[in-house]
Design a protein around this motif. Structure first.
Motif, PDB file in Angstrom:
ATOM      1  N   ILE A 195       0.851  -1.190   0.000  1.00 41.25           N
ATOM      2  CA  ILE A 195       0.000   0.000   0.000  1.00 41.25           C
ATOM      3  C   ILE A 195       0.889   1.243   0.000  1.00 41.25           C
ATOM      4  O   ILE A 195       1.982   1.256   0.544  1.00 41.25           O
ATOM      5  N   ILE A 227       1.830   4.938   1.032  1.00 48.31           N
ATOM      6  CA  ILE A 227       1.618   5.847   2.150  1.00 48.31           C
ATOM      7  C   ILE A 227       2.276   7.189   1.825  1.00 48.31           C
ATOM      8  O   ILE A 227       3.438   7.238   1.438  1.00 48.31           O
ATOM      9  N   LYS A 280      -2.956   7.104   3.808  1.00 46.48           N
ATOM     10  CA  LYS A 280      -2.979   6.076   2.763  1.00 46.48           C
ATOM     11  C   LYS A 280      -3.358   6.744   1.445  1.00 46.48           C
ATOM     12  O   LYS A 280      -4.276   7.558   1.403  1.00 46.48           O
ATOM     13  N   GLU A 290      -4.516  -2.147   7.118  1.00 40.82           N
ATOM     14  CA  GLU A 290      -4.015  -0.848   6.660  1.00 40.82           C
ATOM     15  C   GLU A 290      -4.078   0.185   7.788  1.00 40.82           C
ATOM     16  O   GLU A 290      -3.190   1.007   7.958  1.00 40.82           O
TER      17      GLU A 290
END
Ligand SMILES: [Zn+2]
Length: 388
Positions: free
Chosen positions: A154, A156, A172, A360
């Motif tokens: 993911i 960031i 995020k 997350e």
């Protein structure tokens, strides 16, 4: 990474006077102590403490007041603080359970997890949608990094005060294209009233600065490194004498090597007025033909593109030299180091000892918690402040 974490203490004789009635909507302000009751707790020093049962003079409801370091939970704030501290230092939730268990404090890893997440959620600000209230800065640094989460990477985004390095937000991101970066950064730039954006030389960030009307400082270290590498590579190809593209535009190898050497010097001295020199050199190569589709870019065309890019980049690369405060001192150092340091210390350092996050939200929570602790180095972060 340096952190200064202060553990909550348990003070069995210190009680804060109740200020508000816990009953829904009751305006009561007067409370009568009714009874001392005992409470079993999980702590390193005490197994039992006394609490006071109070009655609201207005509505008659009763509630308990606990001594400092204790709340309605069984686990004391001190133990929760130790759990958070050990987790931040790199132990897994399960390992924290083992260490505390071996010290005679039996707390399950689910409780460790809850303590860490609950403290993280109380970190003030650090969200794009909820920055620190009224915080202003002239320049925002931004960068994107990635962590593994449930088997997937993911993105960031981290934004910092580019003047003093304080983390503004850890968010995020759905991706890193220009529109996504803009949707992330514009509200932050607006909220803190920034005039300048500081980033690496990714094209998406250039668009963000142009479209939000902010000046742009592109990190001089990034560009310096990239340029040095390209110059080394191109100079080596010219020295091998295998590529004949320079001959076709009538340029001697010595001239090209001298131009590249000049660029190497300029990229490290970064004199704003030398933009016109870059333009002049670019014009020497301007008519290098673009290789046919699918063919490798030759040296002449690559030199042309390199000079065109650096000529266009020059105002963004040298911005920090001319941007000064009212005393004539430069405000920025020309790098995006505050951002990179923040990624290293607050996002990657803790992450190194784990195989990835499961959620997350945990990745964001833990990064924000560590960054917040990092911003409290002078006084130390009192973990009790992050506990209800
Ligand atoms: Zn009441």
């Amino acid at each position: 990474m340096r952190l200064k974490l202060l553990l909550p203490e348990v003070k069995v004789d210190e009680f804060a006077q109740p200020k508000r009635c816990p009953c829904n909507g009751c305006p009561g302000m007067v409370f009568i102590p009714r009874q001392k009751v005992s409470k079993n707790i999980l702590d390193t020093k005490y197994q039992e403490v006394s609490a006071w049962r109070y009655e609201c003079a207005k509505c008659g409801c009763t509630f308990r007041v606990y001594p400092e370091g204790v709340n309605k939970q069984q686990i004391s704030k001190r133990v929760n603080g130790m759990a958070i501290m050990l987790y931040i230092l790199g132990l897994s939730y399960g390992a924290v359970e083992i260490v505390l268990g071996s010290l005679g404090v039996s707390i399950g890893k689910t409780s460790v997890y809850r303590a860490v997440q609950s403290a993280s959620e109380k970190v003030p600000g650090m969200k794009q949608k909820k920055l620190l209230t009224d915080y202003k800065t002239k320049a925002v640094g931004a960068d994107v990094t990635s962590v593994r989460c449930n088997g997937k990477w993911i993105q960031i985004g981290i934004s910092v005060d580019a003047v003093n390095g304080m983390v503004l937000s850890i968010d995020k991101l759905p991706g890193e294209d220009a529109e996504q970066l803009k949707a992330w950064l514009k509200p932050i730039l607006d909220a803190v009233d920034a005039d300048v954006l500081v980033t690496d030389d990714a094209d998406g960030f250039k668009k963000v600065s142009d479209e939000t009307g902010r000046s742009h400082q592109v990190c001089k270290s990034h560009v310096g490194r990239n340029t040095d590498e390209l110059i080394d590579e191109l100079s080596a190809i010219i020295a091998e004498n295998q590529d004949h593209s320079l001959e076709t535009i009538g340029i001697q190898a010595e001239q090209a090597l001298a131009d590249l050497a000049k660029l190497r010097e300029m990229i490290h001295t970064r004199i704003p007025a030398e933009q016109s020199l870059l333009e002049a050199i670019y014009l020497r190569y301007a008519n290098a033909p673009k290789p046919e589709k699918g063919k490798k870019h030759n040296v002449a065309y690559r030199i042309r593109n390199l000079f065109m890019d650096r000529w266009n980049l020059w105002p963004r690369l040298t911005f920090y030299r001319t941007w000064k405060d009212e005393y004539g001192n430069t405000i920025l150092d020309g790098t995006n180091n505050h951002c990179e340091r923040s990624i290293g210390w607050w996002i990657k350092e803790r992450y190194r000892s784990m195989r990835g996050y499961k959620r997350e939200q945990s990745a964001l929570n833990v990064s924000r918690l560590i960054a917040f602790a990092g911003s409290r180095l002078s006084r130390g972060l009192n973990l009790a402040d992050l506990m209800a």
